[in-house]
Write an enzyme that holds these catalytic residues in place. Sequence first.
Site, short mmCIF file in Angstrom:
data_model
loop_
_atom_site.label_atom_id
_atom_site.label_comp_id
_atom_site.label_asym_id
_atom_site.label_seq_id
_atom_site.Cartn_x
_atom_site.Cartn_y
_atom_site.Cartn_z
N HIS A 67 -11.37 -15.90 -18.24
CA HIS A 67 -11.70 -15.93 -19.72
C HIS A 67 -10.72 -16.51 -20.69
O HIS A 67 -9.16 -16.39 -20.21
CB HIS A 67 -11.54 -14.26 -20.02
CG HIS A 67 -12.74 -13.26 -19.91
ND1 HIS A 67 -13.13 -12.53 -19.77
CD2 HIS A 67 -14.30 -13.61 -20.18
CE1 HIS A 67 -14.64 -11.94 -19.05
NE2 HIS A 67 -15.24 -13.01 -19.55
N CYS A 103 -8.15 -7.56 -22.82
CA CYS A 103 -9.46 -7.05 -22.13
C CYS A 103 -9.73 -5.49 -22.55
O CYS A 103 -11.08 -5.20 -23.06
CB CYS A 103 -9.53 -6.98 -21.10
SG CYS A 103 -9.14 -8.46 -20.29
N ARG A 149 -17.29 -18.15 -18.54
CA ARG A 149 -18.69 -17.00 -18.38
C ARG A 149 -19.28 -17.06 -19.50
O ARG A 149 -20.63 -17.69 -19.40
CB ARG A 149 -17.51 -16.15 -18.79
CG ARG A 149 -16.68 -15.23 -17.54
CD ARG A 149 -17.50 -14.61 -16.42
NE ARG A 149 -17.06 -14.17 -15.70
CZ ARG A 149 -16.69 -12.85 -16.25
NH1 ARG A 149 -16.58 -12.58 -16.63
NH2 ARG A 149 -15.91 -12.22 -14.75
N ARG A 194 -22.74 -6.03 -15.88
CA ARG A 194 -22.02 -5.82 -17.18
C ARG A 194 -23.51 -5.99 -17.90
O ARG A 194 -23.22 -5.71 -19.03
CB ARG A 194 -21.26 -6.69 -17.12
CG ARG A 194 -19.58 -6.64 -16.45
CD ARG A 194 -18.84 -7.02 -17.05
NE ARG A 194 -18.20 -6.18 -17.88
CZ ARG A 194 -17.44 -6.83 -18.69
NH1 ARG A 194 -16.51 -8.09 -18.26
NH2 ARG A 194 -17.56 -5.77 -19.57
N ASP A 239 -16.64 -2.03 -15.62
CA ASP A 239 -16.35 -2.38 -16.40
C ASP A 239 -16.27 -2.27 -18.11
O ASP A 239 -15.65 -2.94 -18.81
CB ASP A 239 -16.45 -3.96 -16.25
CG ASP A 239 -16.01 -4.75 -15.02
OD1 ASP A 239 -14.69 -4.42 -14.64
OD2 ASP A 239 -16.96 -5.77 -14.16
N1 ARG Z 1 -14.19 -7.18 -14.51
C1 ARG Z 1 -14.04 -7.58 -15.70
C2 ARG Z 1 -15.21 -8.90 -15.81
O1 ARG Z 1 -14.66 -9.61 -14.46
C3 ARG Z 1 -12.97 -8.21 -16.23
C4 ARG Z 1 -13.04 -8.60 -18.10
C5 ARG Z 1 -12.19 -8.93 -18.39
N2 ARG Z 1 -12.12 -8.94 -19.72
C6 ARG Z 1 -11.49 -10.01 -20.61
N3 ARG Z 1 -11.76 -9.97 -22.22
N4 ARG Z 1 -10.96 -10.85 -20.11
O2 ARG Z 1 -16.09 -9.07 -16.61
#
Ligand code: ARG
Length: 269
Positions: A168, A262, A139, A90, A65
């Site tokens: 997000h 992103c 998140r 991550r 990612d």
């Molecule tokens: N697969 C990544 C996650 O879920 C995607 C992140 C997308 N990034 C963003 N800035 N919205 O963390």
Amino acid sequence: MPRKRTYLMSPPEHFAVEYTINPWMDPTAPVDVELAVKQWENLRETLVRHEHTVHVLPPHAGLPDMVYAANGAFSVDGVVYGARFRYPQRSAEAALHRAFYDPGSWRFHDPVEINEGEGDFAYVPGTGGGVVLAGFGFRTDPTAHAEAQEVLGRPVVSLRLTDPRLYHLDVALAVLDDTNVTYYPGAFSDGSRRVLERLFPDAVLADEADALAFGLNLISDGRHAFLNSEATALGAKLSAAGYTPVHVELGELKKGGGSVRCCIAELRP
Ligand code: ARG
């Protein structure tokens, strides 16, 4: 009104969908890495063609990612508030971003609280003397908003995200220029929506289809709004509001739950 920007991007050489940390990620769906790299390269070239500077952060095997570079940190006026990822898959990305910021030119703050960088923080330089918009609900922890305010010395406005598909802030709202934004009201709680209406009475309002096409996951230099090629309806709304949409194809990266914004961390030296 457009300003030259400095961005940080990380190529998707190791991109994959191997786990599910947002509703878009389906590990059984095949990913074409070569195509992802091509699309990413086209995005980078498009930004450079518009006279923006793009720094490249080397990708890492085992961090599929990492292409979503927006999540790695959030900087304002030479001060960097580092990321601390919600999910262990991550978490190693944070240190790789940290290493990018040369201590000679940046003041880097290691975060205590969980936050996913520009994924959940946005900066509007001309509103309220420079205001930070901050998302929470999926998140970033709301406690990180207070930490960011302390580190950055800017007012932080907390906005509650309510739709898990728009997990997000940067898939629900985008900064268009020094004082205006575009957002999808349905992604926010009632109270947060009222806050946005007060702060941005002239905002470009997006609908659910715009948001689910990742249209709001755009980056703007004040005039050009770089957004993905599916988001044509939002592109038309932006042109009606005086911006110039520049569409780029980024279909492979949608499989990880992200698009243009992103993939880009804006650096504010
Ligand atoms: N697969 C990544 C996650 O879920 C995607 C992140 C997308 N990034 C963003 N800035 N919205 O963390």
